[in-house]
Design a protein around this motif. Structure first.
Motif, PDB file in Angstrom:
ATOM      1  N   GLU A 267       0.809  -1.214   0.000  1.00 31.80           N
ATOM      2  CA  GLU A 267       0.000   0.000   0.000  1.00 31.80           C
ATOM      3  C   GLU A 267       0.847   1.271   0.000  1.00 31.80           C
ATOM      4  O   GLU A 267       0.333   2.376  -0.224  1.00 31.80           O
ATOM      5  N   ASN A 268       2.146   1.149   0.236  1.00 27.71           N
ATOM      6  CA  ASN A 268       3.044   2.308   0.290  1.00 27.71           C
ATOM      7  C   ASN A 268       3.934   2.434  -0.944  1.00 27.71           C
ATOM      8  O   ASN A 268       4.916   3.177  -0.940  1.00 27.71           O
ATOM      9  N   VAL A 269       3.590   1.686  -1.987  1.00 24.12           N
ATOM     10  CA  VAL A 269       4.358   1.735  -3.236  1.00 24.12           C
ATOM     11  C   VAL A 269       3.393   1.990  -4.382  1.00 24.12           C
ATOM     12  O   VAL A 269       2.344   1.350  -4.480  1.00 24.12           O
ATOM     13  N   GLU A 270       3.718   2.953  -5.246  1.00 21.13           N
ATOM     14  CA  GLU A 270       2.870   3.223  -6.398  1.00 21.13           C
ATOM     15  C   GLU A 270       3.720   3.433  -7.643  1.00 21.13           C
ATOM     16  O   GLU A 270       4.885   3.843  -7.559  1.00 21.13           O
ATOM     17  N   VAL A 271       3.132   3.172  -8.795  1.00 25.43           N
ATOM     18  CA  VAL A 271       3.820   3.303 -10.079  1.00 25.43           C
ATOM     19  C   VAL A 271       3.106   4.356 -10.907  1.00 25.43           C
ATOM     20  O   VAL A 271       1.873   4.364 -10.994  1.00 25.43           O
ATOM     21  N   LYS A 272       3.899   5.259 -11.500  1.00 26.70           N
ATOM     22  CA  LYS A 272       3.345   6.283 -12.385  1.00 26.70           C
ATOM     23  C   LYS A 272       4.012   6.188 -13.751  1.00 26.70           C
ATOM     24  O   LYS A 272       5.155   5.745 -13.866  1.00 26.70           O
ATOM     25  N   GLU A 273       3.292   6.607 -14.783  1.00 26.83           N
ATOM     26  CA  GLU A 273       3.848   6.693 -16.124  1.00 26.83           C
ATOM     27  C   GLU A 273       4.530   8.037 -16.291  1.00 26.83           C
ATOM     28  O   GLU A 273       3.918   9.085 -16.063  1.00 26.83           O
ATOM     29  N   GLY A 274       5.796   7.997 -16.705  1.00 25.25           N
ATOM     30  CA  GLY A 274       6.530   9.227 -16.933  1.00 25.25           C
ATOM     31  C   GLY A 274       6.624   9.550 -18.415  1.00 25.25           C
ATOM     32  O   GLY A 274       5.938   8.947 -19.250  1.00 25.25           O
ATOM     33  N   SER A 275       7.476  10.505 -18.747  1.00 23.03           N
ATOM     34  CA  SER A 275       7.661  10.880 -20.142  1.00 23.03           C
ATOM     35  C   SER A 275       8.443   9.805 -20.880  1.00 23.03           C
ATOM     36  O   SER A 275       9.185   9.019 -20.286  1.00 23.03           O
ATOM     37  N   ASP A 276       8.248   9.758 -22.197  1.00 25.82           N
ATOM     38  CA  ASP A 276       8.970   8.819 -23.062  1.00 25.82           C
ATOM     39  C   ASP A 276       8.762   7.371 -22.658  1.00 25.82           C
ATOM     40  O   ASP A 276       9.633   6.518 -22.875  1.00 25.82           O
ATOM     41  N   GLY A 277       7.629   7.070 -22.039  1.00 27.77           N
ATOM     42  CA  GLY A 277       7.320   5.689 -21.712  1.00 27.77           C
ATOM     43  C   GLY A 277       8.008   5.157 -20.465  1.00 27.77           C
ATOM     44  O   GLY A 277       7.847   3.980 -20.128  1.00 27.77           O
ATOM     45  N   GLN A 278       8.772   5.984 -19.766  1.00 31.54           N
ATOM     46  CA  GLN A 278       9.436   5.504 -18.564  1.00 31.54           C
ATOM     47  C   GLN A 278       8.429   5.347 -17.424  1.00 31.54           C
ATOM     48  O   GLN A 278       7.380   5.984 -17.419  1.00 31.54           O
ATOM     49  N   ARG A 279       8.764   4.470 -16.495  1.00 30.91           N
ATOM     50  CA  ARG A 279       7.901   4.259 -15.333  1.00 30.91           C
ATOM     51  C   ARG A 279       8.602   4.761 -14.080  1.00 30.91           C
ATOM     52  O   ARG A 279       9.809   4.596 -13.927  1.00 30.91           O
ATOM     53  N   ILE A 280       7.829   5.374 -13.206  1.00 30.83           N
ATOM     54  CA  ILE A 280       8.368   5.962 -11.980  1.00 30.83           C
ATOM     55  C   ILE A 280       7.723   5.259 -10.791  1.00 30.83           C
ATOM     56  O   ILE A 280       6.506   5.180 -10.698  1.00 30.83           O
ATOM     57  N   ILE A 281       8.561   4.754  -9.899  1.00 33.84           N
ATOM     58  CA  ILE A 281       8.062   4.119  -8.681  1.00 33.84           C
ATOM     59  C   ILE A 281       8.255   5.079  -7.517  1.00 33.84           C
ATOM     60  O   ILE A 281       9.348   5.609  -7.300  1.00 33.84           O
ATOM     61  N   HIS A 282       7.201   5.307  -6.753  1.00 36.51           N
ATOM     62  CA  HIS A 282       7.274   6.092  -5.522  1.00 36.51           C
ATOM     63  C   HIS A 282       7.152   5.142  -4.347  1.00 36.51           C
ATOM     64  O   HIS A 282       6.185   4.375  -4.258  1.00 36.51           O
ATOM     65  N   ALA A 283       8.120   5.173  -3.459  1.00 37.24           N
ATOM     66  CA  ALA A 283       8.055   4.385  -2.221  1.00 37.24           C
ATOM     67  C   ALA A 283       7.849   5.344  -1.067  1.00 37.24           C
ATOM     68  O   ALA A 283       8.612   6.302  -0.892  1.00 37.24           O
ATOM     69  N   PHE A 284       6.783   5.108  -0.294  1.00 35.81           N
ATOM     70  CA  PHE A 284       6.440   5.984   0.828  1.00 35.81           C
ATOM     71  C   PHE A 284       6.823   5.323   2.141  1.00 35.81           C
ATOM     72  O   PHE A 284       6.870   4.085   2.252  1.00 35.81           O
ATOM     73  N   GLU A 285       7.113   6.131   3.133  1.00 37.03           N
ATOM     74  CA  GLU A 285       7.374   5.621   4.475  1.00 37.03           C
ATOM     75  C   GLU A 285       6.063   5.120   5.064  1.00 37.03           C
ATOM     76  O   GLU A 285       5.016   5.757   4.927  1.00 37.03           O
ATOM     77  N   ALA A 286       6.111   3.954   5.681  1.00 39.27           N
ATOM     78  CA  ALA A 286       4.904   3.371   6.269  1.00 39.27           C
ATOM     79  C   ALA A 286       4.291   4.332   7.272  1.00 39.27           C
ATOM     80  O   ALA A 286       5.000   4.946   8.078  1.00 39.27           O
ATOM     81  N   LYS A 287       2.978   4.487   7.215  1.00 42.49           N
ATOM     82  CA  LYS A 287       2.287   5.399   8.121  1.00 42.49           C
ATOM     83  C   LYS A 287       2.309   4.858   9.539  1.00 42.49           C
ATOM     84  O   LYS A 287       2.016   3.684   9.774  1.00 42.49           O
ATOM     85  N   LYS A 288       2.691   5.707  10.478  1.00 41.39           N
ATOM     86  CA  LYS A 288       2.727   5.301  11.876  1.00 41.39           C
ATOM     87  C   LYS A 288       1.337   5.379  12.481  1.00 41.39           C
ATOM     88  O   LYS A 288       0.627   6.364  12.312  1.00 41.39           O
ATOM     89  N   GLU A 289       0.980   4.312  13.175  1.00 45.38           N
ATOM     90  CA  GLU A 289      -0.347   4.263  13.820  1.00 45.38           C
ATOM     91  C   GLU A 289      -0.354   5.126  15.083  1.00 45.38           C
ATOM     92  O   GLU A 289       0.615   5.171  15.793  1.00 45.38           O
TER      93      GLU A 289
END
Length: 289
Positions: A267-289
Motif C-alpha cells: 500500500e506504500n508503493v505506487e507506479v506512475k507513467e513518466g515521459s517517453d514511456g518511462q515508469r516511476i516508482i514512488h516508495a512511501f514511508e509506512a504510516k505510523k499508527e
C-alpha cells in the motif's frame, strides 16, 4: 526557571559545527547487501565528518515539509561542505553533484574501490574505500575521508574538484535576483505544478476505489475515502523515487517492485507513467499508527 549549569553554558557557547551534506543512495541498491549504504553513512561518512569538524546530514533527515525536493535543493546550495558517493552511478546522486559543481561548492567525492570511472577529466579527485567494510577497512576509510574533507575545506592553490577553476570559466552559476512580479510568477508556476500532482493523485485514487464493494459505492462514502487517502499521500512525500526507462525488461521491473512492496508494504508503493514511456516508482514511508 532552572538555571543552566556551568557545563550546559559552556556547551551552548561553543560554535556549532558546519553542516556536511551527504549525497548518496538513501535506500538499498540492487547488487548490494541490505543496509549497505546505511552502513557507509553511519560507519564511514558520519565519523569522518565529525573528525573534520562537520555535522553530517543526509536527505532522509529532511522531513519537516512536504516539498522534500526543494529542501534537498536548498541544502545542496547552502551546505558549506558536501560529500558525494558515486559508487552506484545513481542518476539522482550525479544530478545533485552537478548542482554542487555548477555553483562551485566544496565537495568531496568518494567511491568504493573498483568503481568504473565516469569522468573524462583526470584532474577530478576522489577518495576510495573498501566495499567489504571490515574493521581495518572502516578505520582506513574514515581516516582518508576525514583528510579529504579537511583538504577540501582548507585548499592550497585553489578549490579542490572545482570544475569552474578547471575549465577556467568566468564564474560559478548564480541564482538570479527576482523582482516582485517575477517571484510571484515563479510561485504561481510552483503552485500549478502542485495542483497537477494532486490531480494525478486523485485520478489514481479514483481508479483504486472504483472496484470497492457495494457498501462504499455511495458518492459520500467515496468522497470521504478519497479525501482520507489523498490527505495521507500529501502528508507523506515519497521516501524515494526510482526511474525505469522503457527498455528495462518486465521481469527486472516486477522483481524490483516486489522487493519494494515487501520492504515498505504494497500500500506504500505506487507506479506512475513518466515521459517517453518511462515508469516511476514512488516508495512511501509506512504510516505510523
Amino acid at each position: 526557571m532552572a538555571k543552566k549549569t556551568d557545563n550546559e553554558l559552556a556547551e551552548s557557547s561553543k560554535p556549532k559545527a558546519k553542516e556536511c551534506f551527504a549525497i548518496m543512495p538513501i535506500s538499498d541498491v540492487e547488487g548490494y547487501e541490505t543496509g549497505h549504504f546505511k552502513r557507509v553513512y553511519e560507519d564511514l561518512i558520519t565519523p569522518a565528518c565529525i573528525g573534520a569538524g562537520f555535522t553530517p546530514r543526509i536527505a532522509s533527515d529532511v522531513k519537516e515539509t512536504n516539498l522534500i525536493q526543494l529542501d534537498i535543493l536548498k541544502r545542496l546550495l547552502d551546505a558549506p561542505m558536501a560529500i558525494c558517493d558515486i559508487s552506484t552511478h545513481n542518476p539522482n546522486v550525479l544530478f545533485e553533484l552537478g548542482i554542487r559543481q555548477a555553483f562551485d561548492k566544496p565537495t568531496v567525492i568518494i567511491q568504493e574501490k573498483g568503481t568504473k570511472g565516469i569522468f573524462d577529466i583526470s584532474s577530478i579527485r576522489y577518495t576510495e574505500y573498501d566495499k567489504r567494510m571490515g574493521y581495518r577497512d572502516v578505520l582506513d576509510g574514515q581516516k582518508a575521508i576525514t583528510e579529504a574533507l579537511q583538504a577540501t575545506a582548507n585548499p592550497e592553490g585553489g578549490s579542490v574538484n572545482s570544475i569552474v577553476n578547471l575549465l577556467a570559466l568566468a564564474g560559478p552559476a548564480e541564482i538570479p535576483q527576482l523582482d516582485g512580479q517575477q517571484r510571484a510568477n515563479a510561485e504561481i508556476d510552483l503552485l500549478r505544478a502542485d495542483v497537477q500532482d494532486m490531480k494525478s493523485m486523485l485520478r489514481t485514487l479514483q481508479r483504486n476505489i472504483g472496484g470497492s464493494n457495494s457498501n462504499t459505492n455511495s458518492s459520500s462514502s467515496k468522497s470521504r475515502i478519497l479525501a482520507e487517502l489523498l490527505a495521507n499521500r500529501i502528508a507523506r512525500p515519497p521516501l524515494q523515487e526510482y526511474y525505469f526507462p522503457r527498455n528495462v525488461d518486465e521481469k527486472t521491473f516486477k522483481n524490483f517492485l516486489g522487493e519494494l512492496a515487501m520492504e515498505h508494504g504494497a500500500e506504500n508503493v505506487e507506479v506512475k507513467e513518466g515521459s517517453d514511456g518511462q515508469r516511476i516508482i514512488h516508495a512511501f514511508e509506512a504510516k505510523k499508527e
